[in-house]
Design a protein around this motif. Structure first.
Motif, PDB file in Angstrom:
ATOM      1  N   SER A  24       0.848  -1.188   0.000  1.00  0.00           N
ATOM      2  CA  SER A  24       0.000   0.000   0.000  1.00  0.00           C
ATOM      3  C   SER A  24       0.880   1.232   0.000  1.00  0.00           C
ATOM      4  N   VAL A  25       0.415   2.281  -0.679  1.00  0.00           N
ATOM      5  CA  VAL A  25       1.158   3.535  -0.727  1.00  0.00           C
ATOM      6  C   VAL A  25       0.189   4.699  -0.575  1.00  0.00           C
ATOM      7  N   MET A  26       0.727   5.823  -0.154  1.00  0.00           N
ATOM      8  CA  MET A  26      -0.023   7.074  -0.114  1.00  0.00           C
ATOM      9  C   MET A  26       0.475   7.942  -1.256  1.00  0.00           C
ATOM     10  N   GLY A  27      -0.423   8.757  -1.823  1.00  0.00           N
ATOM     11  CA  GLY A  27      -0.022   9.637  -2.911  1.00  0.00           C
ATOM     12  C   GLY A  27      -0.929  10.833  -2.987  1.00  0.00           C
ATOM     13  N   THR A  28      -0.741  11.623  -4.036  1.00  0.00           N
ATOM     14  CA  THR A  28      -1.516  12.832  -4.246  1.00  0.00           C
ATOM     15  C   THR A  28      -1.973  12.882  -5.689  1.00  0.00           C
ATOM     16  N   ASP A  29      -3.219  13.250  -5.904  1.00  0.00           N
ATOM     17  CA  ASP A  29      -3.742  13.501  -7.245  1.00  0.00           C
ATOM     18  C   ASP A  29      -3.919  15.004  -7.398  1.00  0.00           C
ATOM     19  N   LEU A  30      -3.430  15.548  -8.506  1.00  0.00           N
ATOM     20  CA  LEU A  30      -3.512  16.990  -8.739  1.00  0.00           C
ATOM     21  C   LEU A  30      -4.121  17.273 -10.101  1.00  0.00           C
ATOM     22  N   GLY A  31      -5.030  18.237 -10.144  1.00  0.00           N
ATOM     23  CA  GLY A  31      -5.568  18.735 -11.408  1.00  0.00           C
ATOM     24  C   GLY A  31      -6.258  17.665 -12.219  1.00  0.00           C
ATOM     25  N   LEU A  32      -5.961  17.655 -13.533  1.00  0.00           N
ATOM     26  CA  LEU A  32      -6.574  16.690 -14.428  1.00  0.00           C
ATOM     27  C   LEU A  32      -5.699  15.476 -14.642  1.00  0.00           C
ATOM     28  N   GLN A  62     -10.129   7.352 -21.102  1.00  0.00           N
ATOM     29  CA  GLN A  62     -11.387   7.897 -21.592  1.00  0.00           C
ATOM     30  C   GLN A  62     -12.123   8.493 -20.410  1.00  0.00           C
ATOM     31  N   GLY A  63     -12.805   9.605 -20.668  1.00  0.00           N
ATOM     32  CA  GLY A  63     -13.536  10.267 -19.604  1.00  0.00           C
ATOM     33  C   GLY A  63     -12.775  11.491 -19.118  1.00  0.00           C
ATOM     34  N   LEU A  64     -13.279  12.114 -18.087  1.00  0.00           N
ATOM     35  CA  LEU A  64     -12.662  13.307 -17.525  1.00  0.00           C
ATOM     36  C   LEU A  64     -12.795  13.270 -16.017  1.00  0.00           C
ATOM     37  N   LEU A  65     -11.674  13.419 -15.348  1.00  0.00           N
ATOM     38  CA  LEU A  65     -11.674  13.439 -13.894  1.00  0.00           C
ATOM     39  C   LEU A  65     -10.816  14.610 -13.424  1.00  0.00           C
ATOM     40  N   ALA A  66     -11.462  15.618 -12.819  1.00  0.00           N
ATOM     41  CA  ALA A  66     -10.746  16.721 -12.188  1.00  0.00           C
ATOM     42  C   ALA A  66     -10.552  16.343 -10.728  1.00  0.00           C
ATOM     43  N   ASN A  67      -9.313  16.389 -10.251  1.00  0.00           N
ATOM     44  CA  ASN A  67      -9.049  15.772  -8.964  1.00  0.00           C
ATOM     45  C   ASN A  67      -7.901  16.453  -8.234  1.00  0.00           C
ATOM     46  N   VAL A  68      -8.139  16.857  -7.004  1.00  0.00           N
ATOM     47  CA  VAL A  68      -7.098  17.314  -6.088  1.00  0.00           C
ATOM     48  C   VAL A  68      -7.368  16.581  -4.778  1.00  0.00           C
ATOM     49  N   SER A  69      -6.625  15.526  -4.507  1.00  0.00           N
ATOM     50  CA  SER A  69      -6.943  14.710  -3.339  1.00  0.00           C
ATOM     51  C   SER A  69      -5.725  13.963  -2.819  1.00  0.00           C
ATOM     52  N   ILE A  70      -5.835  13.506  -1.579  1.00  0.00           N
ATOM     53  CA  ILE A  70      -4.869  12.605  -0.965  1.00  0.00           C
ATOM     54  C   ILE A  70      -5.408  11.194  -1.145  1.00  0.00           C
ATOM     55  N   THR A  71      -4.562  10.276  -1.621  1.00  0.00           N
ATOM     56  CA  THR A  71      -5.039   8.938  -1.947  1.00  0.00           C
ATOM     57  C   THR A  71      -4.245   7.871  -1.214  1.00  0.00           C
ATOM     58  N   GLY A  72      -4.888   6.758  -1.009  1.00  0.00           N
ATOM     59  CA  GLY A  72      -4.237   5.554  -0.518  1.00  0.00           C
ATOM     60  C   GLY A  72      -4.555   4.420  -1.474  1.00  0.00           C
ATOM     61  N   THR A  73      -3.537   3.681  -1.871  1.00  0.00           N
ATOM     62  CA  THR A  73      -3.706   2.651  -2.890  1.00  0.00           C
ATOM     63  C   THR A  73      -3.136   1.328  -2.404  1.00  0.00           C
ATOM     64  N   GLY A  74      -3.867   0.257  -2.641  1.00  0.00           N
ATOM     65  CA  GLY A  74      -3.394  -1.085  -2.334  1.00  0.00           C
ATOM     66  C   GLY A  74      -3.277  -1.913  -3.591  1.00  0.00           C
ATOM     67  N   THR A  75      -2.180  -2.646  -3.722  1.00  0.00           N
ATOM     68  CA  THR A  75      -1.956  -3.557  -4.840  1.00  0.00           C
ATOM     69  C   THR A  75      -1.713  -4.946  -4.265  1.00  0.00           C
ATOM     70  N   HIS A  76      -2.495  -5.938  -4.704  1.00  0.00           N
ATOM     71  CA  HIS A  76      -2.406  -7.273  -4.121  1.00  0.00           C
ATOM     72  C   HIS A  76      -2.509  -8.331  -5.208  1.00  0.00           C
ATOM     73  N   PRO A  77      -1.763  -9.419  -5.065  1.00  0.00           N
ATOM     74  CA  PRO A  77      -1.884 -10.516  -6.036  1.00  0.00           C
ATOM     75  C   PRO A  77      -3.302 -11.077  -6.051  1.00  0.00           C
TER      76      PRO A  77
END
Length: 195
Positions: A89-97, A135-150
């Motif tokens: 799992s990691v923490m990250g940031t999404d900015l703008g488009l 495809q699509g449009l996502l405007a986003n300014v947020s703090i995120t947490g992501t998990g990657t699992h087999p």
């Protein structure tokens, strides 16, 4: 993807994900990772069988919209490839488009159309290059947490229960005929760097 990156990478992850929200964003996706086992001076590479994984992400901030993305992530270190076997799992940031969370999270960067970006981990030891079609449009300014699992169920079905996924990526498990078309396309891309 630049041919030189194909020749230099340790592995490739292929991800399909959907992401959307209003204030709170959610993303779900799945994909597989393969590891380069060896490469000759002509750019011909031998690749491992795939290990399948799934990803999930949640973000809180200012966001609105929805997008789907198909991405290829060039993993430049052995440890980057093995992250997909262990789950993390990691923490990250999404900015703008454009999503700027680490490509190691497994959730692709994306805007409309084509997009590419580079991610350098906090310890600056491994870079990952992410190339996405969205495809699509996502405007986003947020703090995120992501998990990657087999994906244990699918991997067990393909390789047998109890098979170590690290062994699959080490080339100890045979791949199957259906993957050869992908391997040939990757090899063709790598050879362009040597011309």
């Amino acid at each position: 993807m630049k041919p030189g990156i194909v020749n230099a990478c340790e592995g490739l992850a292929f991800v399909k994900a959907s992401k959307g929200g209003l204030g709170v964003t959610m993303a779900r996706g799945h994909g597989f990772v393969i590891r380069k086992l060896d490469q000759d001076r002509f750019g011909n590479s031998r690749w491992s069988a795939p290990v399948y994984f799934y990803v999930s992400q949640m973000g809180i901030g200012l966001s609105a919209g929805y997008e789907t993305s198909e991405s290829i992530i060039a993993l430049m270190s052995f440890s980057s490839v093995m992250h997909f076997v262990a789950g993390h799992s990691v923490m990250g940031t999404d900015l703008g488009l454009m999503s700027t969370e680490g490509a190691m999270s497994g959730v692709p960067a994306g805007t409309f159309g084509r997009n590419s970006h580079m991610d350098v981990q906090a310890d600056n030891t491994s870079a990952s290059f992410c190339y996405s079609l969205s495809q699509g449009l996502l405007a986003n300014v947020s703090i995120t947490g992501t998990g990657t699992h087999p994906d244990k169920v699918l991997n067990d079905k393909l390789y047998g229960e109890g098979t170590l996924l690290a062994d699959v990526l080490q080339g100890k498990t045979d791949t199957w005929h259906e993957m050869h078309t992908l391997y040939r396309q990757i090899a063709d891309t790598g050879r362009k760097a040597l011309m």
